[in-house]
Write a protein that holds these residues in place. Structure first.
Motif, PDB file in Angstrom:
ATOM      1  N   GLY A 201      29.702  23.360  42.415  1.00  0.00           N
ATOM      2  CA  GLY A 201      29.549  22.693  41.153  1.00  0.00           C
ATOM      3  C   GLY A 201      30.333  23.096  40.149  1.00  0.00           C
ATOM      4  N   MET A 202      31.094  24.155  40.276  1.00  0.00           N
ATOM      5  CA  MET A 202      31.977  24.391  39.206  1.00  0.00           C
ATOM      6  C   MET A 202      33.189  23.383  38.818  1.00  0.00           C
ATOM      7  N   GLY A 203      33.380  23.514  37.467  1.00  0.00           N
ATOM      8  CA  GLY A 203      34.525  22.729  37.144  1.00  0.00           C
ATOM      9  C   GLY A 203      35.777  23.118  37.515  1.00  0.00           C
ATOM     10  N   PRO A 204      36.949  22.199  37.642  1.00  0.00           N
ATOM     11  CA  PRO A 204      38.188  22.926  38.181  1.00  0.00           C
ATOM     12  C   PRO A 204      38.840  23.975  37.217  1.00  0.00           C
ATOM     13  N   ARG A 205      38.627  23.926  36.211  1.00  0.00           N
ATOM     14  CA  ARG A 205      39.268  24.997  35.218  1.00  0.00           C
ATOM     15  C   ARG A 205      38.551  26.590  35.539  1.00  0.00           C
ATOM     16  N   LEU A 206      37.247  26.326  35.829  1.00  0.00           N
ATOM     17  CA  LEU A 206      36.503  27.682  36.024  1.00  0.00           C
ATOM     18  C   LEU A 206      36.661  28.034  37.255  1.00  0.00           C
ATOM     19  N   ALA A 207      36.881  27.019  38.097  1.00  0.00           N
ATOM     20  CA  ALA A 207      37.138  27.157  39.554  1.00  0.00           C
ATOM     21  C   ALA A 207      38.661  27.949  39.606  1.00  0.00           C
ATOM     22  N   ALA A 208      39.347  27.514  39.013  1.00  0.00           N
ATOM     23  CA  ALA A 208      40.966  28.164  38.873  1.00  0.00           C
ATOM     24  C   ALA A 208      40.691  29.583  38.499  1.00  0.00           C
ATOM     25  N   SER A 209      40.089  29.933  37.546  1.00  0.00           N
ATOM     26  CA  SER A 209      39.694  31.230  37.203  1.00  0.00           C
ATOM     27  C   SER A 209      39.252  32.208  37.932  1.00  0.00           C
TER      28      SER A 209
ATOM     29  N   ALA B 101      44.327  37.107  36.661  1.00  0.00           N
ATOM     30  CA  ALA B 101      43.180  36.544  36.517  1.00  0.00           C
ATOM     31  C   ALA B 101      42.325  36.492  35.142  1.00  0.00           C
ATOM     32  N   ILE B 102      42.684  37.477  34.453  1.00  0.00           N
ATOM     33  CA  ILE B 102      41.944  37.686  32.952  1.00  0.00           C
ATOM     34  C   ILE B 102      43.240  36.904  32.049  1.00  0.00           C
ATOM     35  N   TYR B 103      44.397  36.629  32.370  1.00  0.00           N
ATOM     36  CA  TYR B 103      45.274  35.698  31.602  1.00  0.00           C
ATOM     37  C   TYR B 103      44.978  34.182  31.893  1.00  0.00           C
ATOM     38  N   VAL B 104      45.013  34.025  33.130  1.00  0.00           N
ATOM     39  CA  VAL B 104      44.471  32.711  33.511  1.00  0.00           C
ATOM     40  C   VAL B 104      43.037  32.311  32.685  1.00  0.00           C
ATOM     41  N   THR B 105      42.012  33.266  32.880  1.00  0.00           N
ATOM     42  CA  THR B 105      40.752  32.886  32.204  1.00  0.00           C
ATOM     43  C   THR B 105      40.978  32.578  30.926  1.00  0.00           C
ATOM     44  N   SER B 106      41.643  33.516  30.249  1.00  0.00           N
ATOM     45  CA  SER B 106      41.752  33.348  28.683  1.00  0.00           C
ATOM     46  C   SER B 106      42.714  31.983  28.279  1.00  0.00           C
ATOM     47  N   LYS B 107      43.334  31.256  29.247  1.00  0.00           N
ATOM     48  CA  LYS B 107      43.971  30.140  28.903  1.00  0.00           C
ATOM     49  C   LYS B 107      42.960  28.821  29.414  1.00  0.00           C
ATOM     50  N   LEU B 108      42.227  29.077  30.517  1.00  0.00           N
ATOM     51  CA  LEU B 108      41.523  27.953  31.124  1.00  0.00           C
ATOM     52  C   LEU B 108      39.954  27.836  30.688  1.00  0.00           C
ATOM     53  N   ALA B 109      39.587  29.223  30.819  1.00  0.00           N
ATOM     54  CA  ALA B 109      37.911  28.965  30.616  1.00  0.00           C
ATOM     55  C   ALA B 109      37.685  30.391  29.893  1.00  0.00           C
TER      56      ALA B 109
ATOM     57  N   SER C  52      32.920  38.009  31.773  1.00  0.00           N
ATOM     58  CA  SER C  52      32.528  38.238  33.106  1.00  0.00           C
ATOM     59  C   SER C  52      33.556  38.132  34.388  1.00  0.00           C
ATOM     60  N   ILE C  53      34.709  37.424  34.214  1.00  0.00           N
ATOM     61  CA  ILE C  53      35.691  37.584  34.910  1.00  0.00           C
ATOM     62  C   ILE C  53      36.507  38.919  34.765  1.00  0.00           C
ATOM     63  N   ALA C  54      36.740  39.350  33.607  1.00  0.00           N
ATOM     64  CA  ALA C  54      37.418  40.497  33.337  1.00  0.00           C
ATOM     65  C   ALA C  54      36.513  41.752  34.152  1.00  0.00           C
ATOM     66  N   VAL C  55      35.334  41.654  33.994  1.00  0.00           N
ATOM     67  CA  VAL C  55      34.679  42.772  34.602  1.00  0.00           C
ATOM     68  C   VAL C  55      34.712  42.509  36.160  1.00  0.00           C
ATOM     69  N   ALA C  56      34.673  41.460  36.578  1.00  0.00           N
ATOM     70  CA  ALA C  56      34.871  41.098  38.167  1.00  0.00           C
ATOM     71  C   ALA C  56      36.118  41.790  38.660  1.00  0.00           C
ATOM     72  N   ALA C  57      37.081  41.234  37.968  1.00  0.00           N
ATOM     73  CA  ALA C  57      38.423  41.583  38.298  1.00  0.00           C
ATOM     74  C   ALA C  57      38.793  43.133  38.248  1.00  0.00           C
ATOM     75  N   TYR C  58      38.282  43.747  37.135  1.00  0.00           N
ATOM     76  CA  TYR C  58      38.472  45.267  37.020  1.00  0.00           C
ATOM     77  C   TYR C  58      37.572  45.974  38.078  1.00  0.00           C
ATOM     78  N   SER C  59      36.659  45.560  38.324  1.00  0.00           N
ATOM     79  CA  SER C  59      35.752  46.224  39.178  1.00  0.00           C
ATOM     80  C   SER C  59      36.282  46.081  40.630  1.00  0.00           C
ATOM     81  N   TYR C  60      36.998  44.888  40.878  1.00  0.00           N
ATOM     82  CA  TYR C  60      37.470  44.686  42.184  1.00  0.00           C
ATOM     83  C   TYR C  60      38.604  45.825  42.393  1.00  0.00           C
ATOM     84  N   MET C  61      39.794  45.903  41.413  1.00  0.00           N
ATOM     85  CA  MET C  61      40.900  46.758  41.238  1.00  0.00           C
ATOM     86  C   MET C  61      40.378  48.113  41.198  1.00  0.00           C
ATOM     87  N   ALA C  62      39.402  48.422  41.019  1.00  0.00           N
ATOM     88  CA  ALA C  62      38.932  49.970  40.898  1.00  0.00           C
ATOM     89  C   ALA C  62      38.309  50.260  42.506  1.00  0.00           C
ATOM     90  N   LEU C  63      37.631  49.172  43.009  1.00  0.00           N
ATOM     91  CA  LEU C  63      37.148  49.366  44.311  1.00  0.00           C
ATOM     92  C   LEU C  63      38.448  49.401  45.490  1.00  0.00           C
TER      93      LEU C  63
END
Length: 83
Positions: free
Chosen positions: A36-44, A56-64, A70-81
Motif C-alpha cells: 500500500g505504499m506510494g510509488p515514490r516511497l516504494a522506489a526509495s 538509496a539515500i540519494y534517491v530517497t532525498s529526491k523522491l521521499a 529511516s531509509i538512511a538507517v536501514a541502508a547503512y545498517s545493511y551495509m554494516a552487516l
C-alpha cells in the motif's frame, strides 16, 4: 562502450551478483507497492533491495525526503552487516 569486462570474463560467477541486485530492486519495489505504499516511497525502498546504501539515500532525498532518516538507517545498517 567504455566498460571494462575483464573482471567479468575472469570470474563469470560475478554476473549472478549483479543479477541478484537487480532482482532485489524489483522484489522490494513490488512488495512495497503491494503493502500500500506510494510509488515514490516504494522506489526509495526498492533501491535498498539493490544493496546500494548511498544510492538509496540519494534517491530517497529526491523522491521521499520525509523518510530519509529511516531509509538512511536501514541502508547503512545493511551495509554494516554485509562484511
Amino acid at each position: 562502450a567504455m566498460t571494462d569486462f575483464a573482471p567479468l570474463i575472469a570470474n563469470p560467477k560475478s554476473l549472478f551478483l549483479g543479477a541478484a541486485a537487480q532482482l532485489g530492486i524489483f522484489v522490494a519495489f513490488t512488495g512495497a507497492v503491494m503493502m500500500g505504499m506510494g510509488p515514490r516511497l516504494a522506489a526509495s525502498i526498492g533501491i535498498i533491495g539493490g544493496a546500494d546504501g548511498p544510492t538509496a539515500i540519494y534517491v530517497t532525498s529526491k523522491l521521499a525526503p520525509e523518510y530519509l532518516g529511516s531509509i538512511a538507517v536501514a541502508a547503512y545498517s545493511y551495509m554494516a552487516l554485509v562484511p
